[in-house]
Design a protein around this motif. Structure first.
Motif, short mmCIF file in Angstrom:
data_model
loop_
_atom_site.label_atom_id
_atom_site.label_comp_id
_atom_site.label_asym_id
_atom_site.label_seq_id
_atom_site.Cartn_x
_atom_site.Cartn_y
_atom_site.Cartn_z
N SER A 112 30.96 22.45 -46.40
CA SER A 112 32.06 21.54 -46.72
C SER A 112 31.60 20.09 -46.88
CB SER A 112 33.10 21.60 -45.60
OG SER A 112 33.99 20.52 -45.75
N PRO A 113 32.10 19.42 -47.95
CA PRO A 113 31.80 17.99 -48.11
C PRO A 113 32.37 17.16 -46.96
CG PRO A 113 32.77 18.92 -50.12
CD PRO A 113 32.89 19.98 -49.07
N TYR A 114 33.30 17.74 -46.19
CA TYR A 114 33.99 16.97 -45.13
C TYR A 114 33.49 17.31 -43.73
CZ TYR A 114 36.77 15.75 -49.10
OH TYR A 114 37.15 15.27 -50.34
N ARG A 115 32.38 18.09 -43.61
CA ARG A 115 31.84 18.38 -42.27
C ARG A 115 31.26 17.08 -41.68
NH1 ARG A 115 27.97 20.47 -46.04
NH2 ARG A 115 25.86 19.68 -45.69
N ASP A 116 30.88 17.14 -40.40
CA ASP A 116 30.42 15.87 -39.80
C ASP A 116 28.90 15.63 -39.97
OD1 ASP A 116 29.16 17.45 -37.94
OD2 ASP A 116 30.46 16.88 -36.27
N PHE A 117 28.19 16.56 -40.56
CA PHE A 117 26.75 16.42 -40.88
C PHE A 117 25.88 16.19 -39.64
CE2 PHE A 117 28.86 15.40 -44.86
CZ PHE A 117 28.14 16.18 -45.75
N SER A 118 26.38 16.61 -38.47
CA SER A 118 25.57 16.34 -37.26
C SER A 118 24.63 17.50 -36.93
CB SER A 118 26.49 16.09 -36.07
OG SER A 118 27.23 17.27 -35.82
N GLY A 119 24.78 18.66 -37.61
CA GLY A 119 23.93 19.82 -37.32
C GLY A 119 22.52 19.61 -37.84
N GLN A 120 21.67 20.60 -37.65
CA GLN A 120 20.30 20.53 -38.17
C GLN A 120 19.84 21.92 -38.59
OE1 GLN A 120 17.96 18.54 -39.60
NE2 GLN A 120 19.40 17.01 -38.83
N GLU A 121 19.56 22.09 -39.87
CA GLU A 121 19.03 23.36 -40.37
C GLU A 121 17.61 23.51 -39.83
OE1 GLU A 121 18.19 26.02 -41.56
OE2 GLU A 121 17.97 26.11 -43.73
N LEU A 122 17.29 24.69 -39.29
CA LEU A 122 16.00 24.86 -38.62
C LEU A 122 14.85 25.15 -39.59
CD1 LEU A 122 17.32 26.94 -35.60
CD2 LEU A 122 16.53 24.57 -35.58
N LEU A 123 15.16 25.77 -40.74
CA LEU A 123 14.08 26.15 -41.66
C LEU A 123 14.17 25.39 -42.97
CD1 LEU A 123 14.10 30.03 -41.13
CD2 LEU A 123 12.74 28.33 -39.93
N LYS A 124 14.55 24.10 -42.92
CA LYS A 124 14.79 23.41 -44.20
C LYS A 124 13.51 23.01 -44.92
CE LYS A 124 15.69 18.90 -42.06
NZ LYS A 124 16.65 17.89 -41.79
N MET B 36 18.34 15.53 -50.58
CA MET B 36 18.50 15.81 -49.14
C MET B 36 19.87 15.42 -48.61
SD MET B 36 16.00 17.33 -47.82
CE MET B 36 16.34 17.25 -46.07
N THR B 37 20.36 16.23 -47.69
CA THR B 37 21.58 15.88 -46.94
C THR B 37 21.17 15.60 -45.49
OG1 THR B 37 21.98 18.20 -46.42
CG2 THR B 37 23.05 17.33 -48.40
N PRO B 38 22.01 14.92 -44.73
CA PRO B 38 21.60 14.58 -43.35
C PRO B 38 21.32 15.80 -42.48
CG PRO B 38 23.52 13.29 -44.04
CD PRO B 38 23.28 14.30 -45.12
N ASP B 39 22.01 16.92 -42.73
CA ASP B 39 21.80 18.10 -41.87
C ASP B 39 21.00 19.21 -42.53
OD1 ASP B 39 23.70 18.93 -43.69
OD2 ASP B 39 25.25 19.42 -42.22
N GLY B 40 20.63 19.03 -43.80
CA GLY B 40 19.80 20.04 -44.47
C GLY B 40 20.60 21.17 -45.12
N PHE B 41 21.93 21.06 -45.13
CA PHE B 41 22.76 22.09 -45.79
C PHE B 41 23.36 21.50 -47.07
CE2 PHE B 41 22.95 23.29 -41.26
CZ PHE B 41 22.45 24.57 -41.36
N PRO B 42 23.58 22.33 -48.08
CA PRO B 42 24.18 21.83 -49.33
C PRO B 42 25.63 21.35 -49.14
CG PRO B 42 23.23 24.04 -49.62
CD PRO B 42 23.23 23.76 -48.15
N ILE B 43 26.12 20.68 -50.15
CA ILE B 43 27.50 20.17 -50.14
C ILE B 43 28.24 20.83 -51.30
CG2 ILE B 43 28.92 18.10 -50.43
CD1 ILE B 43 26.56 16.49 -49.30
N VAL B 44 29.17 21.71 -50.95
CA VAL B 44 29.87 22.49 -51.98
C VAL B 44 31.35 22.53 -51.65
CG1 VAL B 44 30.03 24.74 -53.13
CG2 VAL B 44 27.81 23.97 -52.25
N GLY B 45 32.18 22.11 -52.60
CA GLY B 45 33.63 22.21 -52.38
C GLY B 45 34.39 21.17 -53.17
#
Ligand SMILES: Cc1cc2nc3c(=O)[nH]c(=O)nc-3n(C[C@H](O)[C@H](O)[C@H](O)COP(=O)(O)OP(=O)(O)OC[C@H]3O[C@@H](n4cnc5c(N)ncnc54)[C@H](O)[C@@H]3O)c2cc1C
Length: 387
Positions: free
Chosen positions: A375-387, A317-326
């Motif tokens: 991005s590995p450098y995003r702020d991770f504050s978003g939220q994926e709605l269908l995770k 799991m990531t804090p915002d539900g999106f993968p980390i690629v880069g």
């Protein structure tokens, strides 16, 4: 006399849902690739614990695009490479029994259609034609995306593995990476419990263990192991086509989903609330009564079907539900492919192909468009709605 240290263009850490398809695409491009895994064989981490759902129905362009590529690959694999993956294009439906879910699913629909998804809203009557056994009481309708489907994670991961090996990729099992070696700010190799390997590029595809590998390369990768449980029933004659997802939060769980596999079994999973953080993969006794109650409520027909097995595995799991690629900005040659949450199986082929374009430095304009979301450098504050 000392043996020369073997050199590879790319070392992938992790022979799971991401690392194995990545090895396949790299080997296909004649890139000398070694995959290292601490477990004794392929797919023994989260990969074999996935229930096999494959959808492009997401809320952001990155996962939509990657999963559309994956669906293309899963759906054509048998005719191209000959292996049976148990691919079944039954679609997905996100059902709504309350206005809250109806509104949020309908709001998302426009974005999903703009990104090119074949998805529509079905009212109660039309949805019951697609899934006749849904409980009609209070049903308001649901989204339906007929191009989504399912496959066997076991068959798929082994098929990628066989093809990757045939194309020249090497795999070492029981080989635990203990140290990443840097030379003047560049990746130059790894040390494992088995030995020492040199390479130009490392791909961190270590799933729930990705933050540990990140740390070895001086990078903070916010991936946390999050336990989820699943189960499979006996096999019965086909009566259910799409994966049914209910995103209503209830005491003890935030959503649950189930489908009928190509071979007739019902496979299901629930997202516990609160999350079960940590590496423990021993099932609880809470799971089955919790999920069975919710499933019977929306599909009473399931009441006599017998459960054959339950299991537990880890979402990376990531804090915002999106993968980390880069790429790492600090260490040249250190590529992250982690944090695929509950969608690593469906993302695997699309992401594997993208990773091969990273390695040969041939990202497309479409890739560049989606990479900020990952991005590995995003702020991770978003939220994926269908995770
Ligand atoms: C119950 C359940 C149901 C799921 N259902 C679905 C689904 O329907 N659809 C879907 O798309 N996804 C699903 N998932 C999620 C999916 O399983 C994961 O997202 C995916 O498997 C992650 O892939 P990965 O390659 O990143 O990690 P893994 O498959 O875990 O691979 C990582 C590998 O890295 C290796 N590794 C780690 N550290 C080291 C080290 N130091 N040295 C060497 N090797 C190392 C591990 O041994 C492991 O084999 C589900 C997960 C669970 C638990």
């Amino acid at each position: 006399m000392n043996q020369p240290i073997p050199h590879y263009d790319v070392i992938i850490i992790g022979a799971g849902s991401i690392g194995v398809p990545a090895a396949f695409f790299l080997a296909k491009r004649n890139i000398k690739t070694l995959v290292l895994d601490k477990f004794p064989s392929v797919g023994q981490g989260s990969s074999k614990r996935a229930i096999g759902g494959i959808r492009a129905t997401h809320s952001d362009p990155a996962k939509i695009r990657l999963c559309l590529s994956s669906i293309e690959l899963f759906s054509t694999w048998k005719e191209t490479y000959g292996d049976e993956l148990d691919w079944y294009q039954g679609g997905y439906t996100f059902v709504a029994y309350r206005d809250e879910e109806k509104n949020s699913l309908q709001k998302l629909l426009q974005t999903q259609q703009n990104f090119g998804l074949n998805i529509s809203w079905l009212d109660k009557k039309d949805l019951l034609e697609v899934v006749p056994d849904l409980n009609p009481n209070s049903l308001l309708g649901g989204t339906y995306s007929p191009d989504d489907g399912s496959a066997s994670p076991l068959l798929a991961t082994h098929a990628f593995y066989r093809q990757a090996k045939q194309m020249g990729a090497e795999f070492h099992f029981g080989d635990t990476v203990q140290e990443i070696i840097l030379t003047q700010g560049r990746i130059s190799g790894v040390k494992t419990n088995q030995g020492h390997y040199c390479c130009d590029i490392i791909i961190n595809a270590a799933g729930p263990w990705a933050s540990q590998i990140g740390e070895m390369g001086g990078m903070r990768i916010p991936v946390m192991p999050d336990s989820h449980e699943a189960a499979i029933t006996e096999s019965v004659a086909r009566f259910l086509n799409p994966m049914v997802v209910d995103i209503r939060p209830m005491p003890g769980s935030s959503n649950f989903y189930f489908y009928q596999h190509l071979t007739g079994q019902i496979i299901f999973c629930i997202t516990p609330k609160p999350n079960m953080w940590g590496y423990n993969v021993e099932e609880t006794s809470d799971f089955l009564p919790l999920v069975a109650k919710r499933m019977l409520e929306i599909m009473p027909r399931l009441k006599n079907i017998r459960v054959r097995r339950t299991w537990r595995g880890l979402y990376p799991m990531t804090p915002d539900g999106f993968p980390i690629v880069g790429w790492s900005k600090e260490v040249s040659g250190f590529l992250q492919a982690a944090g695929t949450c509950g969608q690593g199986f469906m993302l695997g082929p699309g992401l594997g192909e993208l990773l091969s374009r990273f390695v040969i430095n041939q990202l497309t304009a479409q890739d560049e468009e989606i990479l900020p979301y990952l991005s590995p450098y995003r702020d991770f504050s978003g939220q994926e709605l269908l995770k």
